[in-house]
Design a protein around this motif. Structure first.
Motif, PDB file in Angstrom:
ATOM      1  N   UNK A  32      -3.635  -0.890   8.473  1.00  0.00           N
ATOM      2  CA  UNK A  32      -5.007  -1.358   8.698  1.00  0.00           C
ATOM      3  C   UNK A  32      -5.471  -2.216   7.522  1.00  0.00           C
ATOM      4  N   UNK A  33      -5.394  -1.685   6.318  1.00  0.00           N
ATOM      5  CA  UNK A  33      -5.733  -2.406   5.093  1.00  0.00           C
ATOM      6  C   UNK A  33      -5.085  -1.654   3.940  1.00  0.00           C
ATOM      7  N   UNK A  34      -3.759  -1.718   3.819  1.00  0.00           N
ATOM      8  CA  UNK A  34      -3.056  -0.861   2.870  1.00  0.00           C
ATOM      9  C   UNK A  34      -3.357  -1.152   1.405  1.00  0.00           C
ATOM     10  N   UNK A  35      -3.891  -2.320   1.107  1.00  0.00           N
ATOM     11  CA  UNK A  35      -4.172  -2.644  -0.292  1.00  0.00           C
ATOM     12  C   UNK A  35      -5.662  -2.739  -0.574  1.00  0.00           C
ATOM     13  N   UNK A  36      -6.496  -2.382   0.395  1.00  0.00           N
ATOM     14  CA  UNK A  36      -7.940  -2.435   0.208  1.00  0.00           C
ATOM     15  C   UNK A  36      -8.436  -1.314  -0.694  1.00  0.00           C
ATOM     16  N   UNK A  37      -9.644  -1.455  -1.151  1.00  0.00           N
ATOM     17  CA  UNK A  37     -10.229  -0.494  -2.086  1.00  0.00           C
ATOM     18  C   UNK A  37     -10.337   0.900  -1.471  1.00  0.00           C
ATOM     19  N   UNK A  38     -10.781   0.988  -0.211  1.00  0.00           N
ATOM     20  CA  UNK A  38     -10.934   2.293   0.417  1.00  0.00           C
ATOM     21  C   UNK A  38      -9.579   2.974   0.615  1.00  0.00           C
ATOM     22  N   UNK A  39      -8.595   2.227   1.075  1.00  0.00           N
ATOM     23  CA  UNK A  39      -7.256   2.803   1.264  1.00  0.00           C
ATOM     24  C   UNK A  39      -6.685   3.276  -0.062  1.00  0.00           C
ATOM     25  N   UNK A  40      -6.854   2.462  -1.097  1.00  0.00           N
ATOM     26  CA  UNK A  40      -6.335   2.850  -2.415  1.00  0.00           C
ATOM     27  C   UNK A  40      -7.049   4.101  -2.929  1.00  0.00           C
ATOM     28  N   UNK A  41      -8.356   4.183  -2.735  1.00  0.00           N
ATOM     29  CA  UNK A  41      -9.106   5.355  -3.189  1.00  0.00           C
ATOM     30  C   UNK A  41      -8.654   6.612  -2.452  1.00  0.00           C
ATOM     31  N   UNK A  42      -8.457   6.510  -1.138  1.00  0.00           N
ATOM     32  CA  UNK A  42      -7.981   7.664  -0.378  1.00  0.00           C
ATOM     33  C   UNK A  42      -6.574   8.045  -0.798  1.00  0.00           C
ATOM     34  N   UNK A  43      -5.764   7.061  -1.049  1.00  0.00           N
ATOM     35  CA  UNK A  43      -4.384   7.291  -1.445  1.00  0.00           C
ATOM     36  C   UNK A  43      -4.339   8.002  -2.800  1.00  0.00           C
TER      37      UNK A  43
END
Length: 153
Positions: free
Chosen positions: A86-97
């Protein structure tokens, strides 16, 4: 000699009835064509999803991971990679990761941990198969992490 049956005047009822049968037949044909197109496209997507799942399975086994179930991979990732792409390098994905790479506590006891190198590499394999256009940016994010061999094998 027999007399012919009496003729009734043509009121147009038969013409009207035939018109509605014709329209109904066309409607059924159009609906059947739409259903056939949807089924064909679904079958084609299913074949693409299975091909990508097999590719991912091959890469994961070659990297030393256990063989994931094909049906599960198809259901979760489909043809597009699902939520992973979906957006693997976006801020939200990174924060969840990053949030998932913690000690599991909540609130003030929550602490970051050194992530296992193989766990991080597994997501990179998924991105490589399903959304390779994001792989370089994802690797840049991963390169900034402190990883190690933290899981006993």
């Amino acid at each position: 000699m027999a007399t012919p049956p009496p003729q009734t005047p043509d009121t147009g009822h038969h013409k009207e009835h035939n018109k509605w049968l014709f329209i109904g037949g066309i409607a059924v044909f159009v609906i059947a064509a739409i259903v056939a197109m949807v089924v064909f496209s679904q079958h084609q997507n299913d074949e693409q999803a299975r091909a990508k799942a097999k590719e991912l399975q091959t890469l994961m086994v070659a990297a030393g991971y256990p063989l994931p179930d094909e049906e599960t991979v198809v259901a979760l990732l489909g043809t597009s990679g699902g939520a992973v792409c979906k957006d693997p390098t976006g801020a939200l994905s990174k924060a969840q990761w990053l949030d998932n790479m913690s000690n599991g506590a909540a609130g003030p006891g929550m602490r970051p941990v050194i992530a296992d190198r193989k766990a991080v590499a597994a997501e990179a394999l998924v991105i490589k198969v399903y959304c390779p256009q994001h792989l370089d940016a994802f690797q840049d994010n991963v390169d900034d992490l402190k990883t190690g061999t933290t899981v006993r094998r």
